[in-house]
Design a protein around this motif. Sequence first.
Motif, mmCIF file in Angstrom:
data_model
loop_
_atom_site.group_PDB
_atom_site.id
_atom_site.type_symbol
_atom_site.label_atom_id
_atom_site.label_comp_id
_atom_site.label_asym_id
_atom_site.label_seq_id
_atom_site.Cartn_x
_atom_site.Cartn_y
_atom_site.Cartn_z
ATOM 1 N N ALA A 281 0.562 -1.326 -0.259
ATOM 2 C CA ALA A 281 -0.085 -0.131 -0.317
ATOM 3 C C ALA A 281 0.748 0.942 0.338
ATOM 4 O O ALA A 281 0.835 2.337 -0.399
ATOM 5 N N ALA A 282 1.939 0.923 0.830
ATOM 6 C CA ALA A 282 3.218 2.271 1.203
ATOM 7 C C ALA A 282 3.670 2.688 -0.235
ATOM 8 O O ALA A 282 3.439 3.571 -0.876
ATOM 9 N N PHE A 283 3.955 1.310 -0.756
ATOM 10 C CA PHE A 283 4.485 1.471 -2.549
ATOM 11 C C PHE A 283 3.902 1.894 -3.249
ATOM 12 O O PHE A 283 4.368 2.847 -3.864
ATOM 13 N N VAL A 284 2.938 1.618 -3.077
ATOM 14 C CA VAL A 284 1.397 2.170 -4.554
ATOM 15 C C VAL A 284 1.511 3.563 -4.084
ATOM 16 O O VAL A 284 1.453 4.725 -5.376
ATOM 17 N N PHE A 285 1.519 4.009 -3.146
ATOM 18 C CA PHE A 285 1.168 5.694 -2.544
ATOM 19 C C PHE A 285 1.830 6.127 -3.312
ATOM 20 O O PHE A 285 1.677 7.290 -3.879
#
Length: 396
Positions: free
Chosen positions: A55-59
Amino acid sequence: MHVPDGFLNAPVSVATGAVAAAAVAVSLRGARRELAGAAAHHGAERTAPLAGLVAAFVFAVQMLNFPVGAGTSGHLMGGALAAILVGPYTGVLALSVVLLMQALLFADGGLTALGTNITLIGVVTVVASYAVFRALVRVLPRRRGSVTAAAFVSALLSVPAAAAVFTGLYSLGGTAEVPLGKVLTAMLGVHTLIGVGEALITTATVGAVLAVRPDLVHAARGLTRPLVLRSGPVATPGSGPVPQAAATSSTTSGTSTSATSPASARKVWAGGLAATLLCAGVVSFYASGAPDGLERVAGEYGISSQEEEHGLAGSPLADYGISTIADERLSGGLAGVIGAGTTLAAGTGILVVVTRRRNARTAAAAAVPAAAAVPAADGGAGRAESDTGRTPAGNA
């Protein structure tokens, strides 16, 4: 393709909100199974942090708008990437967390349009990409190259699929009179180009994880050749043949789980975190400032005239910058790091709760038969003792 407030009327916004809420509810149940399956491969204590990192990487990567020509840019949506890495249900949850953080912290995507954005970016892209991916891996050879090839195609098609659904929603509840046929053509054209960038980013990321830890790729389980480890006594002259059972051990999961260790998982997590912070804190400064595909089409056909100001437009992190810092590079970098860290914490926290609820239910279900068996065992023993004690008396 973050839809702002004002593009769609209230009934359609409410309907997409209901769809998003239902999708999240279903995904909470499905994610428990996906995370339980992941725990069987590389440990329950690392499933939620790894999914939270996605999730953090996609953000972070969504901050990196790339040019696609004609003064238009695009950015990663992440549906295919999340679905392939952590599973479709967990992927929907991860993207929902990303979109929630963007709307609340950075005034990106409308508040009343949050359900629409979750439906388009968090549901449509995941469902479309994962359906295409599974169809392709069924007909392609069972090897890692097939995973990356299927990832490329599924990611490419997921972006225009979301664009088509948006146009359909606009035909139902658009707030401006526009030629829908031309809007559809324009949306599909520009988002197909954006899909190429989406496919390249997705393929590169999935390929990198496959190269070091294929067991961490949800969609690759069972598709790669089992790893055979040679171990045991070494044959020496005169010692005779080494027994096959002692010389060879093989994994049964279809991936190389037996060759991995907790330390290697931590290294992957640390490397992913470093890449996330680098993208959010440094590379984002060099992102294209051109309008993205939806903004370009909306401006060309008069849809943007209906846009309403975001309810949190005055927040300290609005527009991915810190309002109290004058230096643009530092302001954007710190805002990106804060956003990535907040998304990581929120995503991991939610998925930890999901995992623990699954474990608690499993433990409770296992405890019921055991508890029921204890009285029966005691009763049987008591009867046996009674019979044993009564027999001599009867004989006497």
